[in-house]
Design a protein around this motif. Structure first.
Motif, PDB file in Angstrom:
ATOM      1  N   ASP A   1       0.824  -1.222   0.000  1.00  0.00           N
ATOM      2  CA  ASP A   1       0.000   0.000   0.000  1.00  0.00           C
ATOM      3  C   ASP A   1       0.850   1.261   0.000  1.00  0.00           C
ATOM      4  O   ASP A   1       0.327   2.367  -0.042  1.00  0.00           O
ATOM      5  CB  ASP A   1      -1.021   0.000   1.153  1.00  0.00           C
ATOM      6  N   ASP A   2       2.171   1.104   0.048  1.00  0.00           N
ATOM      7  CA  ASP A   2       3.050   2.279   0.047  1.00  0.00           C
ATOM      8  C   ASP A   2       3.381   2.742  -1.375  1.00  0.00           C
ATOM      9  O   ASP A   2       4.037   3.769  -1.552  1.00  0.00           O
ATOM     10  CB  ASP A   2       4.360   1.967   0.790  1.00  0.00           C
TER      11      ASP A   2
ATOM     12  N   SER B   1      -1.644   4.008   1.819  1.00  0.00           N
ATOM     13  CA  SER B   1      -1.746   3.498   3.191  1.00  0.00           C
ATOM     14  C   SER B   1      -3.071   3.933   3.804  1.00  0.00           C
ATOM     15  O   SER B   1      -3.510   5.065   3.609  1.00  0.00           O
ATOM     16  CB  SER B   1      -0.584   4.039   4.031  1.00  0.00           C
TER      17      SER B   1
ATOM     18  N   ASN C   1       5.615  -3.307   4.521  1.00  0.00           N
ATOM     19  CA  ASN C   1       5.109  -1.984   4.849  1.00  0.00           C
ATOM     20  C   ASN C   1       6.081  -1.192   5.715  1.00  0.00           C
ATOM     21  O   ASN C   1       6.698  -1.746   6.617  1.00  0.00           O
ATOM     22  CB  ASN C   1       3.774  -2.112   5.599  1.00  0.00           C
TER      23      ASN C   1
ATOM     24  N   THR D   1      -1.981  -2.739   3.480  1.00  0.00           N
ATOM     25  CA  THR D   1      -1.034  -3.857   3.384  1.00  0.00           C
ATOM     26  C   THR D   1      -1.742  -5.174   3.668  1.00  0.00           C
ATOM     27  O   THR D   1      -1.627  -6.144   2.919  1.00  0.00           O
ATOM     28  CB  THR D   1       0.110  -3.670   4.409  1.00  0.00           C
TER      29      THR D   1
HETATM   30 MN    MN Z   1       1.658   1.622   4.192  1.00  0.00          MN
END
Ligand code: MN
Length: 253
Positions: free
Chosen positions: A8-9, A39, A91, A105
């Motif tokens: 998610d980054d 995020s 993450n 994540t």
């Molecule tokens: Mn993240």
């Protein structure tokens, strides 16, 4: 083995590249990740807009969507061949206790849950992580162990790694999720023209963080491995809820 990676980054994040390097010897790796930091996206899907996939070098793809979009696309027809596993991370920041409800994540791993193998979310537990080498070694060891001794395919593993040099890691513990206190209040700010802005405040402090929890393991220098299930049913409350519901005489008499 065909392994899908996401996070998610964002597709350019250090942690994703470290994950890629750590598992690239284990099979055929494809990476599909958001084109920016998403995020906190949780399990959201983009339903109001079409999405665009951009191919990058080394079998990396970036998508202008959420982590869940990425894994959904990749596992439901964008690629011709199916995947065997989804790995998410690494993450930059912990995903402990109630954090998993918000985590993109963990959501990316959850979206892979129909593949017939546990999906695994990896997080390095520091606001600004330093020990990516430690995380890479833990990922590698855990994947080797998983391939020789697979676990129940019906779960997601949430792995948090202390941000410490490898020789200061005490071991690896199976844990349950802890709980946090209520989140800190929103933070009021101002833009350069004097108009109000607001930031979501930090997560709450640990509340249930005793022995056996993921918080406790991380605080004491252990890698935390929590098995997650997507069934949110509160089983102890099933009977009480059924009795309560039966007293609602909707449409009766
Ligand atoms: Mn993240």
């Amino acid at each position: 083995m065909r392994i899908l990676l996401s996070n998610d980054d964002g597709a350019l994040a250090i942690g994703l590249n470290r994950l890629y390097a750590a598992v690239s010897g284990l099979g055929e790796i494809t990476v599909v990740a958001p084109d920016r930091n998403r995020s906190g996206a949780s399990n959201s899907l983009t339903l109001q807009n079409p999405l665009r996939m951009t191919q990058l070098p080394n079998n990396f793809y970036s998508l202008d969507g959420t982590p869940t979009d990425c894994v959904h696309f990749a596992t439901t027809g964008y690629f011709d061949e199916p995947f065997d596993m989804v790995l998410s991370g690494i993450n930059a920041g912990a995903n402990l206790g109630d954090d998993v409800l918000y985590s993109g994540t963990v959501a990316a791993a959850i979206e892979g849950r129909f593949l017939g193998h546990p999906a695994i979310a990896f997080s390095l537990a520091a606001e600004v992580p330093r020990h990516w080498d430690t995380a890479a070694v833990i990922v590698q060891q855990m994947m080797k162990q998983y391939l020789s001794a697979p676990l129940d395919p019906e779960m997601i593993l949430n792995v948090n790694i202390p941000d410490l040099p490898l020789n200061e890691i005490k071991g690896v513990r199976g844990t349950r999720l802890g709980h946090r206190h209520l989140a800190e209040p929103v933070i009021k700010d101002q833009d350069p023209r004097g108009r109000p802005l607001f930031w979501i405040g930090p997560a709450g402090k640990e509340a249930d963080a005793g022995e056996g929890t993921d918080f406790h393991a991380i605080k004491n220098g252990y890698v935390s491995v929590t098995p997650l299930t997507c069934d949110l049913t509160h089983r102890q409350q099933l009977n009480a809820t059924a009795d309560w519901a039966a007293q609602l005489l909707v449409g009766a008499e």
